[in-house]
Motif scaffolding. Sequence first.
Motif, PDB file in Angstrom:
ATOM      1  N   ARG A  77       1.137 -14.576  -2.759  1.00 53.87           N
ATOM      2  CA  ARG A  77       1.717 -13.268  -2.494  1.00 53.87           C
ATOM      3  C   ARG A  77       1.781 -13.034  -0.986  1.00 53.87           C
ATOM      4  O   ARG A  77       0.793 -13.180  -0.280  1.00 53.87           O
ATOM      5  CB  ARG A  77       0.889 -12.161  -3.142  1.00 53.87           C
ATOM      6  N   PRO A  78       2.968 -12.670  -0.461  1.00 48.26           N
ATOM      7  CA  PRO A  78       3.090 -12.401   0.976  1.00 48.26           C
ATOM      8  C   PRO A  78       2.333 -11.126   1.361  1.00 48.26           C
ATOM      9  O   PRO A  78       2.068 -10.265   0.509  1.00 48.26           O
ATOM     10  CB  PRO A  78       4.592 -12.246   1.181  1.00 48.26           C
ATOM     11  N   ASN A  79       2.053 -10.998   2.637  1.00 48.98           N
ATOM     12  CA  ASN A  79       1.312  -9.834   3.141  1.00 48.98           C
ATOM     13  C   ASN A  79       2.279  -8.673   3.387  1.00 48.98           C
ATOM     14  O   ASN A  79       2.709  -8.413   4.521  1.00 48.98           O
ATOM     15  CB  ASN A  79       0.565 -10.203   4.430  1.00 48.98           C
ATOM     16  N   VAL A  80       2.642  -8.022   2.323  1.00 48.37           N
ATOM     17  CA  VAL A  80       3.512  -6.839   2.407  1.00 48.37           C
ATOM     18  C   VAL A  80       2.822  -5.689   1.674  1.00 48.37           C
ATOM     19  O   VAL A  80       2.001  -5.896   0.778  1.00 48.37           O
ATOM     20  CB  VAL A  80       4.898  -7.109   1.795  1.00 48.37           C
ATOM     21  N   VAL A  81       3.177  -4.473   2.097  1.00 45.50           N
ATOM     22  CA  VAL A  81       2.448  -3.301   1.615  1.00 45.50           C
ATOM     23  C   VAL A  81       3.405  -2.306   0.973  1.00 45.50           C
ATOM     24  O   VAL A  81       4.472  -1.988   1.520  1.00 45.50           O
ATOM     25  CB  VAL A  81       1.704  -2.616   2.784  1.00 45.50           C
ATOM     26  N   LEU A  82       3.009  -1.796  -0.176  1.00 43.86           N
ATOM     27  CA  LEU A  82       3.761  -0.757  -0.868  1.00 43.86           C
ATOM     28  C   LEU A  82       3.267   0.610  -0.417  1.00 43.86           C
ATOM     29  O   LEU A  82       2.068   0.843  -0.306  1.00 43.86           O
ATOM     30  CB  LEU A  82       3.550  -0.897  -2.389  1.00 43.86           C
ATOM     31  N   LYS A  83       4.229   1.505  -0.155  1.00 45.77           N
ATOM     32  CA  LYS A  83       3.864   2.909   0.104  1.00 45.77           C
ATOM     33  C   LYS A  83       4.611   3.754  -0.908  1.00 45.77           C
ATOM     34  O   LYS A  83       5.822   3.628  -1.063  1.00 45.77           O
ATOM     35  CB  LYS A  83       4.236   3.320   1.521  1.00 45.77           C
ATOM     36  N   GLU A  84       3.885   4.622  -1.607  1.00 41.93           N
ATOM     37  CA  GLU A  84       4.498   5.464  -2.615  1.00 41.93           C
ATOM     38  C   GLU A  84       5.559   6.359  -1.979  1.00 41.93           C
ATOM     39  O   GLU A  84       5.356   6.877  -0.876  1.00 41.93           O
ATOM     40  CB  GLU A  84       3.452   6.329  -3.318  1.00 41.93           C
ATOM     41  N   ALA A  85       6.692   6.516  -2.696  1.00 44.03           N
ATOM     42  CA  ALA A  85       7.728   7.414  -2.197  1.00 44.03           C
ATOM     43  C   ALA A  85       7.217   8.825  -2.138  1.00 44.03           C
ATOM     44  O   ALA A  85       6.448   9.257  -2.997  1.00 44.03           O
ATOM     45  CB  ALA A  85       8.963   7.335  -3.118  1.00 44.03           C
ATOM     46  N   ALA A  86       7.645   9.550  -1.089  1.00 47.29           N
ATOM     47  CA  ALA A  86       7.204  10.940  -0.948  1.00 47.29           C
ATOM     48  C   ALA A  86       7.820  11.812  -2.002  1.00 47.29           C
ATOM     49  O   ALA A  86       8.918  11.567  -2.458  1.00 47.29           O
ATOM     50  CB  ALA A  86       7.552  11.442   0.444  1.00 47.29           C
TER      51      ALA A  86
END
Length: 308
Positions: A299-308
């Motif tokens: 898994r690549p080092n990417v980050v999910l941020k929840e939509a506002a």
Amino acid sequence: MLAAPDRPEVVRAAELEAIGLPRRTISRRCLPGGPWQSLLPGIVLLSNGKPSDEHRGRAALLHGRTGAVLTGTYALRRHGLERVPEEEIVHVLIPASRDIADVGFVHVERTTRLPRPHPKGDLLIAPVTRAVVDTARRLTDEDEVQSMMAEAVQRRFCTAEMLADELDQGRTAGTAMPRRALAPLLAGARSVAEADAWHLWRRSGLPPGRWNAPIYDAHGNHIATPDFWCDEIALAWEIDSYRYHASLEGHRATLARNARYAAAGIVVLQTLPSRLRAEPGKVAVELRAAFRAAQARPRPNVVLKEAA
């Protein structure tokens, strides 16, 4: 003069009588070829041109009397929504204690939950949330309902949760289909195509994910906001319509987005909206194949941020 020639008004015939015009004079002036016209029984337009939407809305409010509020497709168009079914009927809400029937182009609904109206000029309009639900309860096409709800949410007239609350608070008749249409939007989908994708993913047996949530790389740079994201294995699913991506600007944006996905090591599957219904089985096979490909690499080092 009762009204300026360039701004005809909609009035009750009783108001004209009250200022001295005999009923027979009013009737004569409303005959074909006369200077006025009857919009509804007892309601007169002081002009012989084609009635405007504003004239019809004003007539509906006069028919509903004090406290009446315009809702449905008429109200949504006045708010500025575009994905609204074409309808000649003007839907008006009145207090439940009042006994007024449908007439002409006016549909009357009695309610114990009169909304606080939003004034639009001299018209009293129901809030978008109420107008969407009042419209949805009378429609039979789930795509029309989803499209209308998605526009209201995407353009920030309201949230999907506000629509759900309105469905819960109002009458239950006619709400089963709107509730089905709303379910994908509550999950984060923003269009009919994404709703189709939501249903297909649920049937695929693959792990749940997020809809329209932004993805960032290890340095905090925004990569994309995929239509669907499976964070467990960093898999993006884009529902790419030909209409948008065929334009030069859209094509460039798509290529740039895909380049960012590739640079970040993200597996991305692109699907045309039409295939979600025409070839759901083949799309499901492609989804599972993309899932296995993403699962097979680190898994690549990417980050999910929840939509506002």
